[in-house]
Design an enzyme around this catalytic site. Structure first.
Site, PDB file in Angstrom:
ATOM      1  CE  LYS A 180      -3.227   2.439   3.013  1.00 53.36           C
ATOM      2  NZ  LYS A 180      -4.248   2.314   4.041  1.00 53.36           N
TER       3      LYS A 180
HETATM    4  C1  R5P Z   1      -2.356   5.046   7.650  1.00 53.26           C
HETATM    5  O1  R5P Z   1      -1.336   4.590   8.102  1.00 53.26           O
HETATM    6  C2  R5P Z   1      -3.511   4.220   7.534  1.00 53.26           C
HETATM    7  O2  R5P Z   1      -3.110   2.927   7.128  1.00 53.26           O
HETATM    8  C3  R5P Z   1      -4.653   4.681   6.643  1.00 53.26           C
HETATM    9  O3  R5P Z   1      -5.483   3.600   6.535  1.00 53.26           O
HETATM   10  C4  R5P Z   1      -4.225   5.134   5.301  1.00 53.26           C
HETATM   11  O4  R5P Z   1      -3.560   6.349   5.398  1.00 53.26           O
HETATM   12  C5  R5P Z   1      -5.366   5.200   4.264  1.00 53.26           C
HETATM   13  O5  R5P Z   1      -6.347   6.050   4.606  1.00 53.26           O
HETATM   14  P1  R5P Z   1      -6.564   7.441   3.848  1.00 53.26           P
HETATM   15  O6  R5P Z   1      -7.130   7.107   2.498  1.00 53.26           O
HETATM   16  O7  R5P Z   1      -7.505   8.188   4.714  1.00 53.26           O
HETATM   17  O8  R5P Z   1      -5.208   8.097   3.712  1.00 53.26           O
END
Ligand code: R5P
Length: 274
Positions: A180
Site C-alpha cells: 500500500k
Molecule cells: C495510515 O497509516 C492508515 O493505514 C490509513 O489507513 C491510510 O492512510 C489510508 O487512509 P486514507 O485514504 O484516509 O489516507
C-alpha cells in the site's frame, strides 16, 4: 495455467482480498484511530461499517474495531485486513515508533484474510519497522496469511517517485504480498518496480470527489490493483456514492465522468457519517 505448486492458504486469502476475476480490489481503510483517536467519519464506527461494508471488497481495520463494531450478522461477510502494528500517536513528533501489536495467533482467531504493517523508510525507526515487517512475514507466511506493507511517509519525506519506489521495493524484497503506497507522478514506475506484487493506493487527506476519483482512475490505469481509501470515502458528504463511484472505476474501468455520474445519482438523501 495452474502452477506446479500453489501455496493454497496464501492463495485462498489473496483471492478473498483481491478479486481473482479482475485482479482488482476496493479496500476500505478505517484504521485511523489506532494513532489519531477520534476521527471524523469514524466517531460512530459501527454506523460507518454498517453503511459502507456492503460496497467494499475488504475492510482494513484494527482488532478493537473488529471486536466492537461489526454487527454479529455481518461478521465474515467481507475479508478483514487486520492492522497489526501501532504504539504511536499524533501527540508524538515522530510517528515512526511502531511495533507489532497483535499476534499471528490472534489474527488467525479473528479469521483475518491478511495482516497490515506500516514501514517508515528513511525515518529514525526505519530498521525497527522493517524488522516488524520481516518478523510478521516469517510468522504469517507459515500460517498462510499474506502480509500487506504500508509505506508510511514521515513528515520529512517527499511523496515522490524516487521515495515511493524505494520504499515499495524494500517492502517487496522483505516478502510483502501486497504493498500500500501513495500516488505520485509517473506512478506506473512505482508499480513496475515491484511487479508482479499487487499495489493498492492510499487516498490521503480528504480532497474532493473529482480529485479522489481522478486519483483512483490514474492509479488503476498505471497498473495498481486498486485502492485502499479511507478519508476520501468516509469523510465525504455522500460516502455511499463515493465508494460506489470508486468501485465503478476499479472494477468497471469507468471514466472519472462516468464515476461522477454514479456519485451524483446517490447524492439525494445522502448523509455524512459522524
Ligand atoms: C495510515 O497509516 C492508515 O493505514 C490509513 O489507513 C491510510 O492512510 C489510508 O487512509 P486514507 O485514504 O484516509 O489516507
Amino acid at each position: 495455467m495452474v502452477p506446479a505448486y500453489l501455496d493454497i492458504g496464501i492463495q485462498s486469502r489473496m483471492n478473498r482480498i483481491i478479486n481473482p476475476k479482475d485482479n482488482r480490489v476496493v479496500m476500505l481503510a478505517i484504521d485511523h484511530p489506532y494513532f489519531q483517536g477520534p476521527t471524523t467519519g469514524l466517531r460512530n464506527m459501527s454506523k460507518t461499517i454498517k453503511t459502507l461494508l456492503p460496497y467494499c471488497d475488504c475492510l482494513m481495520t484494527t482488532r478493537g474495531a473488529v471486536r466492537s463494531n461489526i454487527a454479529p450478522e455481518d461478521v465474515g461477510s467481507k475479508p478483514i485486513m487486520l492492522r497489526v502494528t501501532g504504539g504511536n500517536s499524533v501527540l508524538n513528533e515522530e510517528l515512526s515508533d511502531e511495533k507489532i501489536t497483535v499476534t499471528i495467533q490472534e489474527a488467525i482467531r479473528m479469521d483475518a484474510a491478511g495482516v497490515a504493517i506500516s514501514v517508515y523508510i528513511g525515518s529514525a525507526n526505519q530498521q525497527q519497522t522493517i524488522l516488524n515487517l520481516t518478523d510478521m512475514i516469517n510468522q504469517a507466511e507459515e500460517c498462510g496469511i499474506p502480509v500487506l506493507a504500508v509505506t508510511a511517509v514521515g513528515k520529512n519525506m517527499a511523496r515522490d517517485l524516487r521515495y515511493l519506489a524505494l520504499a515499495s521495493r524494500i517492502c517487496q524484497d522483505a516478502g510483502a504480498r501486497i504493498i500500500k503506497t501513495y500516488y505520485c507522478e509517473e506512478f506506473s514506475r512505482v508499480v513496475d518496480s515491484v511487479s508482479p506484487t499487487a499495489v493498492v493506493v492510499a487516498g490521503g487527506k480528504y480532497s474532493s470527489p473529482p480529485d479522489a476519483l481522478q486519483m483512483a482512475y490514474h492509479s488503476v490505469q498505471a497498473g495498481a490493483a486498486g485502492v485502499d481509501f479511507g478519508r476520501n470515502i468516509f469523510q465525504d458528504d455522500n460516502p455511499i456514492g463515493m465508494i460506489k463511484a470508486i468501485s465503478s472505476i476499479v472494477h468497471g474501468n469507468h471514466t472519472v465522468k462516468e464515476a461522477l455520474d454514479i456519485y451524483n445519482a446517490c447524492l439525494p438523501g445522502a448523509s455524512r457519517l459522524d
